[in-house]
Design a protein around this motif. Structure first.
Motif, PDB file in Angstrom:
ATOM      1  N   ASP A 192       0.832  -1.212   0.000  1.00 26.19           N
ATOM      2  CA  ASP A 192       0.000   0.000   0.000  1.00 26.19           C
ATOM      3  C   ASP A 192       0.867   1.262   0.000  1.00 26.19           C
ATOM      4  OD1 ASP A 192      -2.129  -1.652   0.038  1.00 26.19           O
ATOM      5  OD2 ASP A 192      -2.618  -1.382   2.162  1.00 26.19           O
ATOM      6  N   ILE A 193       1.974   1.211   0.745  1.00 24.12           N
ATOM      7  CA  ILE A 193       2.877   2.376   0.748  1.00 24.12           C
ATOM      8  C   ILE A 193       3.408   2.586  -0.676  1.00 24.12           C
ATOM      9  CG2 ILE A 193       5.118   3.251   1.558  1.00 24.12           C
ATOM     10  CD1 ILE A 193       4.588   1.854   4.232  1.00 24.12           C
ATOM     11  N   ASP A 194       3.784   1.479  -1.333  1.00 19.06           N
ATOM     12  CA  ASP A 194       4.350   1.590  -2.689  1.00 19.06           C
ATOM     13  C   ASP A 194       3.309   2.125  -3.679  1.00 19.06           C
ATOM     14  OD1 ASP A 194       6.629   0.583  -1.634  1.00 19.06           O
ATOM     15  OD2 ASP A 194       6.446  -1.429  -2.480  1.00 19.06           O
ATOM     16  N   ASP A 195       2.123   1.445  -3.691  1.00 17.79           N
ATOM     17  CA  ASP A 195       1.124   1.751  -4.733  1.00 17.79           C
ATOM     18  C   ASP A 195       0.298   3.002  -4.441  1.00 17.79           C
ATOM     19  OD1 ASP A 195       1.611  -0.116  -6.618  1.00 17.79           O
ATOM     20  OD2 ASP A 195       0.185  -1.598  -5.839  1.00 17.79           O
ATOM     21  N   GLU A 196       0.013   3.226  -3.157  1.00 15.25           N
ATOM     22  CA  GLU A 196      -0.935   4.301  -2.825  1.00 15.25           C
ATOM     23  C   GLU A 196      -0.252   5.599  -2.386  1.00 15.25           C
ATOM     24  OE1 GLU A 196      -3.967   3.628  -3.503  1.00 15.25           O
ATOM     25  OE2 GLU A 196      -3.745   1.457  -3.717  1.00 15.25           O
ATOM     26  N   ILE A 197       1.025   5.518  -2.027  1.00 14.49           N
ATOM     27  CA  ILE A 197       1.684   6.739  -1.534  1.00 14.49           C
ATOM     28  C   ILE A 197       2.869   7.146  -2.427  1.00 14.49           C
ATOM     29  CG2 ILE A 197       2.888   7.819   0.419  1.00 14.49           C
ATOM     30  CD1 ILE A 197       1.273   5.936   2.270  1.00 14.49           C
ATOM     31  N   ILE A 198       3.863   6.242  -2.540  1.00 14.76           N
ATOM     32  CA  ILE A 198       5.093   6.647  -3.242  1.00 14.76           C
ATOM     33  C   ILE A 198       4.830   6.849  -4.743  1.00 14.76           C
ATOM     34  CG2 ILE A 198       7.467   6.010  -3.814  1.00 14.76           C
ATOM     35  CD1 ILE A 198       7.579   4.484  -1.166  1.00 14.76           C
ATOM     36  N   ALA A 199       4.174   5.855  -5.367  1.00 15.59           N
ATOM     37  CA  ALA A 199       3.964   5.968  -6.825  1.00 15.59           C
ATOM     38  C   ALA A 199       3.138   7.221  -7.177  1.00 15.59           C
ATOM     39  CB  ALA A 199       3.323   4.696  -7.371  1.00 15.59           C
ATOM     40  N   GLU A 213      15.044  10.845  -4.473  1.00 13.30           N
ATOM     41  CA  GLU A 213      15.958  10.386  -3.416  1.00 13.30           C
ATOM     42  C   GLU A 213      15.184  10.076  -2.135  1.00 13.30           C
ATOM     43  OE1 GLU A 213      19.093   9.467  -3.192  1.00 13.30           O
ATOM     44  OE2 GLU A 213      19.184   9.720  -5.362  1.00 13.30           O
ATOM     45  N   ILE A 214      14.201  10.927  -1.818  1.00 16.86           N
ATOM     46  CA  ILE A 214      13.379  10.685  -0.612  1.00 16.86           C
ATOM     47  C   ILE A 214      12.637   9.360  -0.760  1.00 16.86           C
ATOM     48  CG2 ILE A 214      11.374  11.503   0.712  1.00 16.86           C
ATOM     49  CD1 ILE A 214      12.318  14.398  -0.010  1.00 16.86           C
ATOM     50  N   SER A 215      12.082   9.115  -1.955  1.00 11.69           N
ATOM     51  CA  SER A 215      11.342   7.863  -2.182  1.00 11.69           C
ATOM     52  C   SER A 215      12.278   6.661  -2.041  1.00 11.69           C
ATOM     53  CB  SER A 215      10.736   7.850  -3.590  1.00 11.69           C
ATOM     54  OG  SER A 215       9.905   8.972  -3.745  1.00 11.69           O
ATOM     55  N   LEU A 216      13.494   6.788  -2.594  1.00 14.31           N
ATOM     56  CA  LEU A 216      14.434   5.665  -2.511  1.00 14.31           C
ATOM     57  C   LEU A 216      14.843   5.401  -1.062  1.00 14.31           C
ATOM     58  CD1 LEU A 216      16.642   6.403  -5.657  1.00 14.31           C
ATOM     59  CD2 LEU A 216      14.950   4.579  -5.363  1.00 14.31           C
ATOM     60  N   ARG A 217      14.918   6.489  -0.282  1.00 17.52           N
ATOM     61  CA  ARG A 217      15.268   6.308   1.135  1.00 17.52           C
ATOM     62  C   ARG A 217      14.159   5.542   1.851  1.00 17.52           C
ATOM     63  NH1 ARG A 217      16.796  11.535   2.536  1.00 17.52           N
ATOM     64  NH2 ARG A 217      15.030  11.906   3.881  1.00 17.52           N
ATOM     65  N   VAL A 218      12.905   5.820   1.500  1.00 15.87           N
ATOM     66  CA  VAL A 218      11.788   5.087   2.122  1.00 15.87           C
ATOM     67  C   VAL A 218      11.854   3.608   1.741  1.00 15.87           C
ATOM     68  CG1 VAL A 218       9.272   4.850   2.251  1.00 15.87           C
ATOM     69  CG2 VAL A 218      10.297   7.119   2.243  1.00 15.87           C
ATOM     70  N   LEU A 219      12.199   3.321   0.477  1.00 17.39           N
ATOM     71  CA  LEU A 219      12.305   1.908   0.061  1.00 17.39           C
ATOM     72  C   LEU A 219      13.395   1.203   0.864  1.00 17.39           C
ATOM     73  CD1 LEU A 219      11.968   2.035  -3.846  1.00 17.39           C
ATOM     74  CD2 LEU A 219      10.202   1.912  -2.105  1.00 17.39           C
ATOM     75  N   ALA A 220      14.521   1.907   1.102  1.00 20.04           N
ATOM     76  CA  ALA A 220      15.617   1.309   1.886  1.00 20.04           C
ATOM     77  C   ALA A 220      15.153   1.077   3.324  1.00 20.04           C
ATOM     78  CB  ALA A 220      16.840   2.220   1.853  1.00 20.04           C
TER      79      ALA A 220
END
Ligand code: B12
Length: 186
Positions: free
Chosen positions: A9-16, A41-48
């Motif tokens: 949900d974080i990936d599909d509903e927020i970051i994307a 960069e902020i999005s990649l940091r959340v993925l990490a």
């Protein structure tokens, strides 16, 4: 992540959608390329962070924590909160509940060999009951480690090696983590 929103949900509903919006703003000339890079960069940091959170939770999967309130202690609401927090963090929880006599706690600890035992004491005299419980377990399982909490505890019980004292349930995961890590280092 702190609100417990699942990773998909974080990936599909927020970051994307956030990055789609960033793309549109850039196309319209409302933000610069540097802004777009910053958002990425902020999005990649959340993925990490998501990966790290999964790694930490799975590293706790093989570890168990036993929960009990000692003899005469029937207040167990905080203990139930502790159980939920530890389960959510990835620990296996063995909940014995309230009013557990010292010899029964020791026998169960010997059987289940938990990595940490959490005890809660609300009533006055809780110090004594907790110490009696700990000494009964120590006699059977000398390496056991403890996290204790509750308003029945006084400053007589201080933080000492192998015992973490918590004021709030929200401190329990950190306290258990610290004892488990210390055990690894021994
Ligand atoms: C609910 C309750 C009960 C319920 C318990 C039901 C149950 N299944 O738990 C029942 C009705 C059974 C009950 C019975 C009694 N109760 Co009562 N009870 C309460 C009450 C209203 C709420 C307690 C509670 O759940 N709080 C919520 C939890 C989350 O908070 P907490 O326990 O304070 O825990 C916090 C920290 O201490 C810490 N923590 C606690 N344990 C642990 C453990 C770990 C590992 C960690 C990390 C943290 C941690 O985390 C929490 C905050 O984050 C309190 C009121 C009060 N002011 O506390 C009275 C209270 C505790 N009870 C009291 C009394 C007197 C009794 C009885 C003697 C009443 C009677 N005459 O029968 C009996 C004794 C039972 C016994 N021998 O244990 C008194 C104690 C007074 C005192 N210090 O002497 C209180 C304070 C009420 C009052 N103002 O008089 N009680």
């Amino acid at each position: 992540m702190e609100a417990g929103i699942p990773t998909p949900d974080i990936d599909d509903e927020i970051i994307a959608p956030a990055l789609w919006l960033v793309g549109e703003l850039w196309e319209r000339g409302d933000i610069s390329v540097a802004d777009e890079h910053l958002a990425t960069e902020i999005s990649l940091r959340v993925l990490a962070l998501q990966r790290e959170a999964r790694r930490v939770a799975s590293s706790r999967a093989g570890l168990s924590v036993m929960l009990a309130a000692p003899s005469g202690e029937h207040h167990v609401v905080a203990l139930r909160m502790v159980a939920n927090l530890l389960r959510d963090a990835g620990y296996r929880v063995v909940m014995l509940g309230g009013d557990v006599p010292p010899h029964a706690l020791a026998a169960s600890a010997t059987q289940h060999e938990p990595d940490v035992i959490c005890l809660s004491a609300t009533m006055p005299g809780g110090d004594d009951q907790v110490l009696i419980a700990i000494s009964a377990v120590q006699a059977q399982l000398p390496g056991a480690r403890y996290v204790i909490g509750g308003r029945g505890l006084t400053s007589r019980i201080r933080q000492q090696p192998g015992i973490g004292v918590c004021e709030r349930v929200s401190d329990v995961v950190g306290a258990v983590d610290a004892l488990v890590k210390r055990a690894d280092l021994n």
